[in-house]
Design a protein around this motif. Structure first.
Motif, mmCIF file in Angstrom:
data_model
loop_
_atom_site.group_PDB
_atom_site.id
_atom_site.type_symbol
_atom_site.label_atom_id
_atom_site.label_comp_id
_atom_site.label_asym_id
_atom_site.label_seq_id
_atom_site.Cartn_x
_atom_site.Cartn_y
_atom_site.Cartn_z
ATOM 1 N N GLY A 98 0.816 -1.208 0.000
ATOM 2 C CA GLY A 98 0.000 0.000 0.000
ATOM 3 C C GLY A 98 0.848 1.255 0.000
ATOM 4 N N TRP A 99 0.445 2.207 -0.819
ATOM 5 C CA TRP A 99 1.136 3.507 -0.864
ATOM 6 C C TRP A 99 0.160 4.595 -0.447
ATOM 7 C CZ3 TRP A 99 1.680 6.748 -5.872
ATOM 8 C CH2 TRP A 99 2.348 7.941 -5.591
ATOM 9 N N SER A 100 0.530 5.391 0.578
ATOM 10 C CA SER A 100 -0.251 6.542 0.990
ATOM 11 C C SER A 100 -1.666 6.115 1.400
ATOM 12 C CB SER A 100 -0.278 7.577 -0.148
ATOM 13 O OG SER A 100 -0.875 8.774 0.259
ATOM 14 N N THR A 101 -2.666 6.495 0.621
ATOM 15 C CA THR A 101 -4.038 6.054 0.892
ATOM 16 C C THR A 101 -4.115 4.532 0.972
ATOM 17 O OG1 THR A 101 -4.951 7.976 -0.262
ATOM 18 C CG2 THR A 101 -6.407 6.067 0.003
ATOM 19 N N GLY A 102 -3.396 3.860 0.063
ATOM 20 C CA GLY A 102 -3.407 2.407 0.040
ATOM 21 C C GLY A 102 -2.858 1.791 1.304
ATOM 22 N N ALA A 103 -1.902 2.472 1.959
ATOM 23 C CA ALA A 103 -1.372 1.979 3.229
ATOM 24 C C ALA A 103 -2.447 2.039 4.310
ATOM 25 C CB ALA A 103 -0.153 2.804 3.635
ATOM 26 N N GLN A 104 -3.211 3.130 4.332
ATOM 27 C CA GLN A 104 -4.295 3.262 5.306
ATOM 28 C C GLN A 104 -5.376 2.213 5.053
ATOM 29 O OE1 GLN A 104 -5.629 7.310 5.753
ATOM 30 N NE2 GLN A 104 -7.455 6.755 6.925
ATOM 31 N N VAL A 105 -5.736 2.011 3.786
ATOM 32 C CA VAL A 105 -6.717 0.987 3.436
ATOM 33 C C VAL A 105 -6.186 -0.405 3.806
ATOM 34 C CG1 VAL A 105 -7.910 -0.142 1.514
ATOM 35 C CG2 VAL A 105 -7.778 2.359 1.606
ATOM 36 N N GLY A 106 -4.899 -0.641 3.537
ATOM 37 C CA GLY A 106 -4.301 -1.928 3.841
ATOM 38 C C GLY A 106 -4.291 -2.236 5.327
ATOM 39 N N LEU A 107 -3.984 -1.242 6.138
ATOM 40 C CA LEU A 107 -3.993 -1.438 7.589
ATOM 41 C C LEU A 107 -5.398 -1.750 8.094
ATOM 42 C CD1 LEU A 107 -1.562 1.461 8.557
ATOM 43 C CD2 LEU A 107 -1.184 -0.960 9.065
ATOM 44 N N GLU A 108 -6.384 -1.034 7.563
ATOM 45 C CA GLU A 108 -7.772 -1.289 7.979
ATOM 46 C C GLU A 108 -8.225 -2.684 7.523
ATOM 47 O OE1 GLU A 108 -9.515 0.352 9.981
ATOM 48 O OE2 GLU A 108 -8.971 2.478 9.901
ATOM 49 N N PHE A 109 -7.788 -3.104 6.344
ATOM 50 C CA PHE A 109 -8.130 -4.444 5.861
ATOM 51 C C PHE A 109 -7.514 -5.511 6.762
ATOM 52 C CE2 PHE A 109 -6.837 -8.157 3.329
ATOM 53 C CZ PHE A 109 -8.081 -8.646 2.974
ATOM 54 N N ALA A 110 -6.231 -5.340 7.119
ATOM 55 C CA ALA A 110 -5.558 -6.311 7.977
ATOM 56 C C ALA A 110 -6.191 -6.355 9.367
ATOM 57 C CB ALA A 110 -4.076 -5.985 8.079
#
Length: 364
Positions: free
Chosen positions: A167-179
């Motif tokens: 995940g990059w930027s927004t994708g990192a935040q989305v990835g953390l919430e998914f995990a």
């Protein structure tokens, strides 16, 4: 406080800022002379990435599915390997931003996409081909719904587990919430320039967050401005912005700004392509602004208790998601490694392609 003290403080800040600009200029010149910068407006990183994948005979498939609330999701499936990874992009960005990193990974390991498959989804509401639904409906876009969309894509691919999420930027935040929501569905995380939520509160604060009341004021002002921009989308003014964003004049402005400050990206061609995408349709512009607004929500507490193996890369200074976001994640995530890049920004993918591709390949 004496006037002399105030003058001394302002002088120190001015000297520090000038030093920063000088170092960024040296950094910029290094990449210019090393041949990493593409100054011609005709250069297209999107076409360069497509050509790279084609030349290496990498399987690429495009798919469309419907979510439970009727939104069309689009994603690409790259590679034919059994080990599955998912790539969550930055806000409004397309896969072309990853061209330097993908090129470096393929150079080091040409068979990597015979070993892995990379799922690359677009965020809901983005990259719609036309404006058919612009006047009649709006797509609801929140981080929570983006997480649910990942689950929908996994179900469509008949996957119960993926090896890693990038995940990059927004994708990192989305990835953390998914995990945090589905800890058993992913084994490890690779995060570029992550945010811990409340992104508008901490914007333009690269080294440390300002007091909460100041952050609240910045958030209110930025939110009001973004909401105002949304009111301009149906107006003729949007057409003028679109025309300007497609122009060589705008590219020249980006080039000068990037050269002087090193921010936005090192290669203006990437940002130019991004802005042309942002104004491709009215639906795209509105969806992009809605997604930006959604990032100001605080991240759930469960994200700070993850036990997944996590690699974090951050730029110092990063004016969009300050380095303290990464430092907080490093301290709270039990199995994390933080790699800061001095004189990096929010665009490590472009600024440090060799180092980033090395870390990415190690993760893959």
């Amino acid at each position: 406080v004496s006037p002399l003290f105030v003058i001394m403080i302002l002088a120190a800040v001015g000297v520090a800022f000038c030093a920063f600009i000088f170092i960024r200029l040296v950094h910029r010149l290094y990449y210019l002379f090393m041949g990493h910068v593409h100054l011609a407006p005709s250069y297209s990183p999107r076409k360069a990435l497509d050509r790279l994948l084609s030349e290496n005979r990498i399987a690429v498939g495009s798919h469309e599915i419907k979510t439970r609330d009727g939104v069309t999701l689009r994603y690409r499936r790259i590679g034919r390997g059994k080990r599955i990874f998912l790539l969550a992009n930055g806000v409004g960005t397309d896969f072309f931003m990853w061209f330097p990193a993908i090129r470096g990974v393929l150079k080091a390991r040409p068979v990597i996409f015979d070993e892995i498959t990379l799922l690359v989804p677009n965020y809901r509401g983005l990259f719609e081909p036309n404006d058919d639904k612009f006047e009649t409906s709006e797509v609801s876009i929140t981080v929570k719904e983006c997480v649910e969309d990942i689950e929908t894509i996994m179900k469509h691919c008949q996957l119960v587990h993926i090896e890693g999420l990038i995940g990059w930027s927004t994708g990192a935040q989305v990835g953390l919430e998914f995990a945090a929501k589905c800890p058993d569905k992913v084994s490890k995380l690779f995060l570029f320039n992550p945010s811990c939520g409340e992104t508008l509160h901490t914007a333009l604060q690269p080294f440390f967050p300002l007091p909460q009341h100041v952050g609240n004021m910045i958030s209110r002002r930025m939110t009001s401005f973004i909401v105002y921009l949304k009111t301009l989308i149906p107006q003729p003014f949007w057409n003028k912005l679109k025309k300007f964003n497609d122009s060589v004049v705008f590219f020249s402005v980006l080039s000068v700004f990037a050269f002087l400050g090193g921010f936005p990206p090192e290669q203006p061609s990437y940002f130019h392509e991004y802005m042309k995408d942002a104004f491709k349709t009215r639906s795209q512009t509105r969806a992009l602004l809605d997604l930006i607004l959604s990032l100001d929500e605080p991240m759930s507490a469960a994200c700070f208790k993850l036990e997944h193996s996590t690699t974090i890369l951050s730029g110092v200074p990063d004016f969009l998601t300050g380095v303290y976001h990464s430092q907080r994640l490093e301290k709270t995530l039990r199995n994390s490694t933080h790699i800061p890049f001095t004189m990096g920004s929010h665009f490590l993918l472009i600024e440090f392609p060799d180092d980033v591709s090395k870390e990415l390949l190690h993760f893959l």
